[in-house]
Scaffold this active site. Structure first.
Site, PDB file in Angstrom:
ATOM      1  N   GLY A   9       0.534 -16.480 -10.734  1.00  0.00           N
ATOM      2  CA  GLY A   9       1.411 -17.041 -11.771  1.00  0.00           C
ATOM      3  C   GLY A   9       0.756 -18.461 -12.457  1.00  0.00           C
ATOM      4  O   GLY A   9      -0.354 -18.675 -12.037  1.00  0.00           O
ATOM      5  N   HIS A  10       1.430 -19.080 -13.299  1.00  0.00           N
ATOM      6  CA  HIS A  10       1.002 -19.858 -14.146  1.00  0.00           C
ATOM      7  C   HIS A  10       0.437 -20.953 -13.351  1.00  0.00           C
ATOM      8  O   HIS A  10       1.313 -21.655 -12.526  1.00  0.00           O
ATOM      9  CB  HIS A  10       1.693 -20.258 -15.172  1.00  0.00           C
ATOM     10  CG  HIS A  10       3.155 -20.779 -14.766  1.00  0.00           C
ATOM     11  ND1 HIS A  10       3.765 -21.958 -14.885  1.00  0.00           N
ATOM     12  CD2 HIS A  10       4.018 -19.934 -14.213  1.00  0.00           C
ATOM     13  CE1 HIS A  10       5.094 -21.976 -14.713  1.00  0.00           C
ATOM     14  NE2 HIS A  10       5.287 -20.703 -13.893  1.00  0.00           N
TER      15      HIS A  10
END
Lengths: 373, 373, 373
Positions: free
Chosen positions: B235-236
């Site tokens: 994920g970011h």
């Protein structure tokens, strides 16, 4: 570069500090340096805010007083999204059809379309205004794509799929692959043709390498405003409502229905032919194995009401203690039973002795009116 | 073809048997035929070793005596990897830029770069010496890739991502897609722009169709020497340390931190904004839902210390028996309570009879000095 | 358009109603309109059948009487698959090699091969008759593909992989990526070269974005007639038998064996170096952690016989009640112990009083032959 005052106007916020403060970029509390603006969504970040190197900050209206220039807003996360738009690096979208792209016959293109290198556009495709097709993307025959939709590199959209306006398909997305449908016979698994398609409504975003199968007949539908993360699997004939949120590794089996506003957290799933009621939430790893009414909040395997599942998980954690308790109780119980038997035996002996005594006295004839006592 | 003696020198091993034995290939114990060398990592494979058709074998130094030529080494698995390098089919990498590739303006290329068919290189890209870009790969604007890195077919690397030296990105990898970030408003889910990027350090390997999202601001980082399997989601703003091992279907939610040397086994996951301490291990399917200190070994949902989880799983298996025990205890307990009541009732009757007897005797006046007994 | 009579002949079915009924398409019970044929696999759909707008219907032989024209068949699902074939939109496959495709040297092509736009075919590749390679697909050096196999857009097949006849590889599939194999040393994770390959036998279908790693040495094999869904991971040296069904998000770790006819449901998995016996079923989310005999039906973590797992899950749900039961029992038990102690104490007092009485009477000398009573 912008001035703080520009952001105040953009966000309709309540400023403090020097309105002329120059802002060169946006960064997190920890990463922000010299010319950056940053943000704190809640008062609990006050300590980190004190330590930030940022030039200015966006905070909720009720945030404690600050030494650095600040913009107080009602919805800090939304304000932050808008600030990030201001500082997003400008993208250079080459208009027109790249010399290495391939475009089939009878394609209809809107204004300012961008079809980039090695992109493939099939026959009879319709692309709305300002559609961007990044390099290596594949758009099959008879596909329709609405205005302002962005198709990233190496996306595959198979024939006849329809996509709305303002959608974003991230790299590696596959739309319209055959569903996983077979009829098992004595000769093996006979393939069920998938002659349906996929319908993606407006404002949908689909994450990298996510796959959406086409309907056996009819459509697999993804409703307006729904956002899907990376590496999600949407089975054939699934119906996803509007404004759903579907996180990475979610699997939605064939023909299931997610009504509007459903959230499925990471690695959760739903079996086939089920309905999840509107605004329900399936927590991380939840596996929905039955229909769920509106506004359900479920977790676990199989998914059950989250509070119930939390109670069960808590009990699971206490199982070793429960077993010890039960074992100890068994010992106490054994002791109680032994004691009780011993006592009963003692009582029987006493009774005999007492009866003997009573008989002895009776036999002497010394007592009178004993029954009357 | 090599001679056994060549491999002895390569591995710095201790040989037995004919040093001139010709070796034409490498194969597993079961598959090896005539001219192959094979290997056994541990003594427990002794039976299979006896049955192998191989011409020679690599074994640990303390392996039992063998009839076929052997090389004894301290680290047989590492030796085997080096033998496989010897027998790996030679790859033919065409140098230069293929006539069907597209290369944008202002790109800087090192020596002996290979940009293959239908590859796309954006503007201002920097490729180090001997970088290989396989067919159909997409390298966005302003990307930097270090020397000796290999980008396999149909990889997508979006703009501004930075990749170190000697990395391997397997087919279908997506680096730098937007993170899954939205602000939910009454009008729907408002997209949070992702203006950050991805930083992949030296010696990283990323498996097929794995996706790594870019930071909202700042970077998503994959530390030096970390190896990621196929179909993983990062994920970011995730921060992965050095020399981690991340197996297939692992999901790492936004902003979480894996310190150096963390192993995440297949289908495990970690929720957002958490830290997993260095050299920790998350076992298969473990779902980390809280911060974990260094050298944790956890499993289960939610992840807890592995030994504790094993105990809980064992208890779960014994639940049907536990329930039977409890049911049996309930019956015993009911009996104990009934018995106890009956006994108490018997005792009360005895007491009455005894009291009556005492009174009867007392009333006769025949007893003296009873208190003194 | 076809007539009902044509479908009756195709399906060898038992008709009722007008044999001349024109049929223009096929749709589900709910979606069918005017000229469509539909189907009901079981009598339980009778209500929906009554409400359908379809012109005709396919039903099992023992289905209740119907008002609309019908075809009664022994295997309605198989019949439906054949009807869908009739109404599948015709696909236009351009024969020959597209002008933007790249084909390497020494490639052998069968009759009527289709190599589409931007496809890449390496050197010494063999394509059987009627093989279709869709746009953007990558076929590495020395790959062999049997007749009538379809490779969809952006598939990646690395060097030396062999694929049988009549296979279907959906978009984004990756075959032959390196396995996840490293030897951990004090300097980091040393890569194990993967010099083996992948063997896909006849009639295999592999879903979108699924990944299959090549063998370290030898092959990763997918047996004849096996069907794999989207987003599945098949590790290096895995051996999958014939006619298996593998659903989305299944992970099969290195060197494991699935014998013929195994079904793995969604999000299930199997650890490395294990064997699952023929015709076994791993239910959704099951995680196989040990060898499984033929015809096993397992679920849970770790996977155990499904009926046992269902019992355990049922017990888990009842844990809060079990705990209440145990707590109540503890109270009853405490009471039983207290009561028992009190009773025992009462008995001791009675005994003392009785003994005193016995002694008192004895001492009076009034009793004779007491022992003889």
């Amino acid at each position: 570069m912008v001035r703080l005052v520009d952001l105040v106007r953009l966000l309709n916020g309540d400023p403090s500090g020097d309105l002329n403060t120059p802002i060169y970029g946006a960064a997190s509390l920890a990463d922000a340096t010299g010319g950056d603006i940053t943000f704190a969504a809640e008062a609990k970040y006050f300590e980190q805010v004190q330590a930030t190197q940022a030039a200015a900050i966006i905070v909720p209206r009720d945030f404690p007083e600050l030494k650095i220039p600040a913009i107080r807003v009602s919805a800090p996360r939304l304000a932050w999204a808008k600030v990030l738009e201001v500082f997003a690096p400008e993208e250079c979208i080459p208009l027109g059809i790249h010399q290495t792209a391939w475009v089939g016959a009878d394609t209809l293109m809107g204004k300012d379309v961008s079809v980039q290198a090695h992109a493939y556009i099939g026959e009879r495709v319709k692309l709305g205004d300002r559609v961007v097709v990044h390099p290596g993307a594949y758009i099959g025959d008879d596909v329709e794509i609405g205005a302002d939709t962005v198709i990233y590199a190496n996306v595959v959209i198979r024939e006849r799929v329809r996509i709305g306006c303002r959608c974003i398909l991230h790299p590696g997305v596959v739309l319209g692959s055959d569903g996983f449908g077979f009829v098992t016979t004595s000769q093996g698994h006979y393939k069920v043709p998938h002659i349906g398609t996929v319908l993606v409504e407006d404002d949908v975003e689909i994450g990298a390498n996510t796959t959406v199968d086409r309907g056996t007949t009819g459509v697999t539908r993804i409703g307006r405003g729904t956002k899907i993360d990376n590496l999600v699997q949407v089975g054939h004939n699934v119906q996803i409502g509007c404004n759903c949120l579907i996180v990475a590794f979610v699997g939605i089996a064939g023909s299931s229905v997610l009504q509007d506003g459903v959230t499925m957290a990471g690695q959760s799933g739903v079996a086939g032919h089920l309905t999840i009621g509107e605004n329900s939430v399936v927590m991380s790893r939840g596996l929905v194995a039955g229909d769920m009414p509106a506004r359900s909040v479920v977790s676990g395997f199989p998914a059950r009401p989250h509070t119930e599942n939390m109670r069960i998980l808590a009990e699971e954690r206490r199982l070793p203690v429960l077993r010890k308790t039960v074992n100890a109780m068994q010992k106490q119980l054994d002791k109680a039973l032994t004691d009780s038997e011993n006592t009963a035996s003692d009582v029987r002996q006493l009774e005999e002795r007492l009866a003997s005594l009573e008989r002895a006295i009776d036999r002497k004839g010394n007592l009178a009116g004993r029954e009357g006592i």
